[in-house]
Scaffold this motif. Structure first.
Motif, PDB file in Angstrom:
ATOM      1  N   GLY A  71       0.572  -1.282   0.023  1.00  0.00           N
ATOM      2  CA  GLY A  71       0.097  -0.019   0.045  1.00  0.00           C
ATOM      3  C   GLY A  71       0.820   1.474   0.066  1.00  0.00           C
ATOM      4  O   GLY A  71       0.565   2.234  -0.813  1.00  0.00           O
ATOM      5  N   LEU A  72       2.003   1.162   0.943  1.00  0.00           N
ATOM      6  CA  LEU A  72       2.835   2.315   0.795  1.00  0.00           C
ATOM      7  C   LEU A  72       3.513   2.583  -0.743  1.00  0.00           C
ATOM      8  O   LEU A  72       3.567   3.829  -1.013  1.00  0.00           O
ATOM      9  N   VAL A  73       3.803   1.592  -1.312  1.00  0.00           N
ATOM     10  CA  VAL A  73       4.479   1.803  -2.730  1.00  0.00           C
ATOM     11  C   VAL A  73       3.571   2.236  -3.671  1.00  0.00           C
ATOM     12  O   VAL A  73       3.898   3.074  -4.660  1.00  0.00           O
ATOM     13  N   LEU A  74       2.023   1.516  -3.542  1.00  0.00           N
ATOM     14  CA  LEU A  74       1.239   2.158  -4.585  1.00  0.00           C
ATOM     15  C   LEU A  74       0.965   3.639  -4.309  1.00  0.00           C
ATOM     16  O   LEU A  74       0.497   4.264  -5.079  1.00  0.00           O
ATOM     17  N   ASP A  75       0.868   4.020  -3.041  1.00  0.00           N
ATOM     18  CA  ASP A  75       0.821   5.347  -2.603  1.00  0.00           C
ATOM     19  C   ASP A  75       1.920   6.180  -3.427  1.00  0.00           C
ATOM     20  O   ASP A  75       1.512   7.307  -3.927  1.00  0.00           O
ATOM     21  N   ALA A  76       3.112   5.761  -3.220  1.00  0.00           N
ATOM     22  CA  ALA A  76       4.348   6.542  -3.924  1.00  0.00           C
ATOM     23  C   ALA A  76       3.925   6.499  -5.456  1.00  0.00           C
ATOM     24  O   ALA A  76       4.310   7.420  -6.111  1.00  0.00           O
ATOM     25  N   VAL A  77       3.487   5.460  -5.870  1.00  0.00           N
ATOM     26  CA  VAL A  77       3.026   5.400  -7.373  1.00  0.00           C
ATOM     27  C   VAL A  77       2.171   6.391  -7.712  1.00  0.00           C
ATOM     28  O   VAL A  77       2.204   7.298  -8.521  1.00  0.00           O
ATOM     29  N   ASP A  78       0.922   6.491  -6.979  1.00  0.00           N
ATOM     30  CA  ASP A  78       0.156   7.728  -7.210  1.00  0.00           C
ATOM     31  C   ASP A  78       0.524   8.934  -7.211  1.00  0.00           C
ATOM     32  O   ASP A  78       0.280   9.798  -8.013  1.00  0.00           O
ATOM     33  N   ARG A  79       1.567   9.240  -6.299  1.00  0.00           N
ATOM     34  CA  ARG A  79       2.147  10.428  -5.998  1.00  0.00           C
ATOM     35  C   ARG A  79       3.029  10.669  -7.285  1.00  0.00           C
ATOM     36  O   ARG A  79       3.230  11.892  -7.830  1.00  0.00           O
ATOM     37  N   ALA A  80       3.758   9.919  -7.683  1.00  0.00           N
ATOM     38  CA  ALA A  80       4.248  10.028  -8.933  1.00  0.00           C
ATOM     39  C   ALA A  80       3.819  10.013 -10.314  1.00  0.00           C
ATOM     40  O   ALA A  80       3.917  10.782 -11.145  1.00  0.00           O
ATOM     41  N   GLU A  81       2.547   9.597 -10.252  1.00  0.00           N
ATOM     42  CA  GLU A  81       1.823   9.721 -11.541  1.00  0.00           C
ATOM     43  C   GLU A  81       0.881  10.861 -11.487  1.00  0.00           C
ATOM     44  O   GLU A  81       0.933  11.562 -12.391  1.00  0.00           O
ATOM     45  N   ASN A  82       0.788  11.592 -10.186  1.00  0.00           N
ATOM     46  CA  ASN A  82       0.188  12.990 -10.203  1.00  0.00           C
ATOM     47  C   ASN A  82       1.237  13.975 -10.614  1.00  0.00           C
ATOM     48  O   ASN A  82       0.972  14.822 -11.146  1.00  0.00           O
ATOM     49  N   ALA A  83       2.482  13.755 -10.308  1.00  0.00           N
ATOM     50  CA  ALA A  83       3.634  14.570 -10.867  1.00  0.00           C
ATOM     51  C   ALA A  83       3.882  14.417 -12.282  1.00  0.00           C
ATOM     52  O   ALA A  83       4.011  15.444 -12.928  1.00  0.00           O
ATOM     53  N   ARG A  84       3.691  13.058 -12.830  1.00  0.00           N
ATOM     54  CA  ARG A  84       3.804  12.907 -14.287  1.00  0.00           C
ATOM     55  C   ARG A  84       2.516  13.633 -14.911  1.00  0.00           C
ATOM     56  O   ARG A  84       2.728  14.260 -15.933  1.00  0.00           O
ATOM     57  N   SER A  85       1.474  13.613 -14.387  1.00  0.00           N
ATOM     58  CA  SER A  85       0.126  14.391 -15.122  1.00  0.00           C
ATOM     59  C   SER A  85       0.500  15.916 -15.065  1.00  0.00           C
ATOM     60  O   SER A  85       0.125  16.640 -16.070  1.00  0.00           O
ATOM     61  N   LEU A  86       1.205  16.262 -14.032  1.00  0.00           N
ATOM     62  CA  LEU A  86       1.505  18.036 -13.970  1.00  0.00           C
ATOM     63  C   LEU A  86       2.536  18.317 -15.031  1.00  0.00           C
ATOM     64  O   LEU A  86       2.352  19.314 -15.674  1.00  0.00           O
ATOM     65  N   VAL A  87       3.421  17.288 -15.250  1.00  0.00           N
ATOM     66  CA  VAL A  87       4.375  17.715 -16.239  1.00  0.00           C
ATOM     67  C   VAL A  87       3.681  17.666 -17.598  1.00  0.00           C
ATOM     68  O   VAL A  87       3.901  18.507 -18.404  1.00  0.00           O
ATOM     69  N   GLY A  88       2.623  16.613 -17.882  1.00  0.00           N
ATOM     70  CA  GLY A  88       1.805  16.705 -19.158  1.00  0.00           C
ATOM     71  C   GLY A  88       1.111  18.204 -19.131  1.00  0.00           C
ATOM     72  O   GLY A  88       0.832  18.632 -20.349  1.00  0.00           O
ATOM     73  N   VAL A  89       0.530  18.432 -18.128  1.00  0.00           N
ATOM     74  CA  VAL A  89      -0.284  19.789 -18.080  1.00  0.00           C
ATOM     75  C   VAL A  89       0.736  21.025 -18.595  1.00  0.00           C
ATOM     76  O   VAL A  89       0.476  21.951 -19.514  1.00  0.00           O
ATOM     77  N   TRP A  90       2.076  21.106 -17.998  1.00  0.00           N
ATOM     78  CA  TRP A  90       2.942  22.227 -18.293  1.00  0.00           C
ATOM     79  C   TRP A  90       3.442  21.933 -19.764  1.00  0.00           C
ATOM     80  O   TRP A  90       3.687  22.899 -20.761  1.00  0.00           O
ATOM     81  N   GLN A  91       3.619  20.433 -20.466  1.00  0.00           N
ATOM     82  CA  GLN A  91       3.962  20.339 -21.772  1.00  0.00           C
ATOM     83  C   GLN A  91       2.739  20.686 -22.748  1.00  0.00           C
ATOM     84  O   GLN A  91       3.036  21.156 -23.719  1.00  0.00           O
ATOM     85  N   GLN A  92       1.452  20.661 -22.337  1.00  0.00           N
ATOM     86  CA  GLN A  92       0.633  21.010 -23.377  1.00  0.00           C
ATOM     87  C   GLN A  92       0.309  22.472 -23.357  1.00  0.00           C
ATOM     88  O   GLN A  92      -0.694  22.837 -24.103  1.00  0.00           O
ATOM     89  N   GLN A 113      11.964  13.677  -8.395  1.00  0.00           N
ATOM     90  CA  GLN A 113      12.056  13.463  -6.805  1.00  0.00           C
ATOM     91  C   GLN A 113      11.055  12.243  -6.353  1.00  0.00           C
ATOM     92  O   GLN A 113      11.522  11.341  -5.636  1.00  0.00           O
ATOM     93  N   ARG A 114       9.778  12.366  -6.996  1.00  0.00           N
ATOM     94  CA  ARG A 114       8.868  11.463  -6.692  1.00  0.00           C
ATOM     95  C   ARG A 114       9.326   9.825  -7.163  1.00  0.00           C
ATOM     96  O   ARG A 114       9.020   9.055  -6.449  1.00  0.00           O
ATOM     97  N   LEU A 115       9.845   9.695  -8.445  1.00  0.00           N
ATOM     98  CA  LEU A 115      10.557   8.447  -8.701  1.00  0.00           C
ATOM     99  C   LEU A 115      11.732   8.034  -7.977  1.00  0.00           C
ATOM    100  O   LEU A 115      11.789   7.055  -7.516  1.00  0.00           O
ATOM    101  N   THR A 116      12.851   8.838  -7.497  1.00  0.00           N
ATOM    102  CA  THR A 116      13.740   8.728  -6.517  1.00  0.00           C
ATOM    103  C   THR A 116      13.046   7.946  -5.277  1.00  0.00           C
ATOM    104  O   THR A 116      13.774   7.038  -4.821  1.00  0.00           O
TER     105      THR A 116
END
Length: 396
Positions: A71-92, A113-116
């Motif tokens: 569950g902790l790892v999946l929470d970290a994955v969710d945070r990394a996916e949110n960061a990836r979505s934010l990158v997509g927003v700035w990219q578009q 940082q999230r991925l690290t």
């Protein structure tokens, strides 16, 4: 002679079969489990069950820890996916301005940082898990590779969490089944222990009854002994006193009634000439005589009365209730006839009986002296010619 021996001897095959059957029965008896073996086997099963139960509970706690870590790892994955979505927003964003560029770089840095953090969490996992490639943890990593990485990590850890959850459910079911089995085993052990305890109590009660019977009865004739005679005499005397008191109270209430005392008596019997039987015919014949005359004594009196062997060739009869001395005289004559009949049956022609009679509460007012008084009356009969009976105050 040889043919007859051959006919009477057991054939070899039949003898072999009988020997095998005997050995088989002995082996079966040897294999038959006793209470101690059953208890030891049940205890071993209980210990094995407890060890298995402890192992299952330990594994359940370990699986729960793994599930929580997933569950902790999946929470970290969710945070990394949110960061990836934010990158997509700035990219578009359409305008290539300094603000957009700065926001994009900040979003990529946050994603790195999230991925690290995710990589560190995966690396510290208590169970073996695929690590994240270091090349994908930088801000300049290809976003398509990052998306693929996040998808694979999310799928692997979700599968791991589901597997741990299923394993926990299976082990909880095993624990429940083991608890039911242990409860049934404990119940069976308890029932077995209670059965063994009850059986042992019955055995002890039977042995106690046998010991008590042996302590209160003569081993050869089976008649009550001196100890049993005095115990029964005390009981009868107390009952006689109580009934006499009750009768006196009743007579006081009804003027026409008279209080008749409840009387008991002891007839002391000594066999005249019995020593000559032992000396001339042997103790075996003497023992047979005592056994036979004891049986006749027992049949000649009432069932409520007690016939006891005092010792040697001396007997006593406790008459629990009588009305007149004539009744006691009739009992004495029957006892003398028993001795005469036994003597004729064995063919001695030597043995007769002298009997002393004492009654309570009149003339002997103390039941403790009743046997001694009857013994004294019996010796007066011996001195006056034997083969008769006498009361404490007269000789017939």
């Amino acid at each position: 002679m040889a043919p007859e021996a051959a006919k009477t001897s057991i054939p070899i095959p039949e003898r072999t079969r009988s020997q095998r059957a005997a050995r088989g029965r002995a082996f079966a008896i040897g294999l038959r489990p006793g209470p101690a073996v059953i208890a030891a086997a049940a205890l071993v099963c209980l210990l094995i069950g407890l060890l298995y139960l402890a192992q299952q509970i330990r594994t359940i706690f370990s699986d729960q820890l793994k599930q929580e870590y997933s569950g902790l790892v999946l929470d970290a994955v969710d945070r990394a996916e949110n960061a990836r979505s934010l990158v997509g927003v700035w990219q578009q964003l359409p305008d290539a301005t300094a603000t957009r560029a700065a926001g994009y770089r900040t979003a990529r840095t946050e994603l790195a940082q999230r991925l690290t953090s995710l990589a560190a969490l995966v690396k510290a996992s208590p169970s073996a898990a695929p690590h994240l490639p270091p090349s994908l943890l930088t801000p300049d990593a290809d976003l398509r590779d990052t998306d693929a990485l996040l998808n694979s990590v999310s799928a692997w850890w979700r599968a791991q969490r589901d597997a741990d959850s299923a394993d926990i459910r299976v082990r909880i079911a095993h624990v429940a089944h083991m608890l039911i089995a242990l409860a049934a085993l404990l119940f069976c052990m308890l029932i077995t222990a209670l059965g063994m305890y009850a059986k042992r109590n019955r055995q002890l009660a039977g042995q106690s009854h046998e010991f008590e019977h042996a302590a209160l009865h003569d081993a050869m004739t089976g008649l009550p002994n001196r100890r049993k005679l005095f115990a029964t005499l005390e009981e009868a005397a107390k009952k006689s006193s109580a009934m006499a008191s009750s009768a006196m109270a009743s007579s006081a209430m009804a003027s026409s009634a008279t209080a008749a005392p409840h009387k008991i008596a002891v007839l002391y019997i000594d066999l005249d000439g019995f020593k000559q039987v032992n000396d001339s015919l042997g103790h075996r014949v003497g023992d047979e005589f005592l056994i036979a005359v004891s049986k006749r004594f027992r049949v000649s009196v009432r069932k409520v009365d007690l016939v006891a062997r005092i010792g040697g060739d001396e007997f006593a009869v406790l008459v629990r209730e009588f009305s007149t001395n004539a009744e006691l005289g009739e009992i004495a004559r029957r006892l003398i006839a028993c001795v005469v009949q036994t003597d004729k049956e064995i063919g001695n022609g030597l043995v007769r009986a002298s009997i002393g009679i004492a009654s309570f509460p009149d003339p002997v007012d103390d039941y403790h002296r009743l046997v001694a008084a009857a013994d004294e009356a019996m010796y007066r009969v011996k001195r006056s010619g034997k083969n008769s009976y006498a009361f404490v105050d007269e000789v017939s």
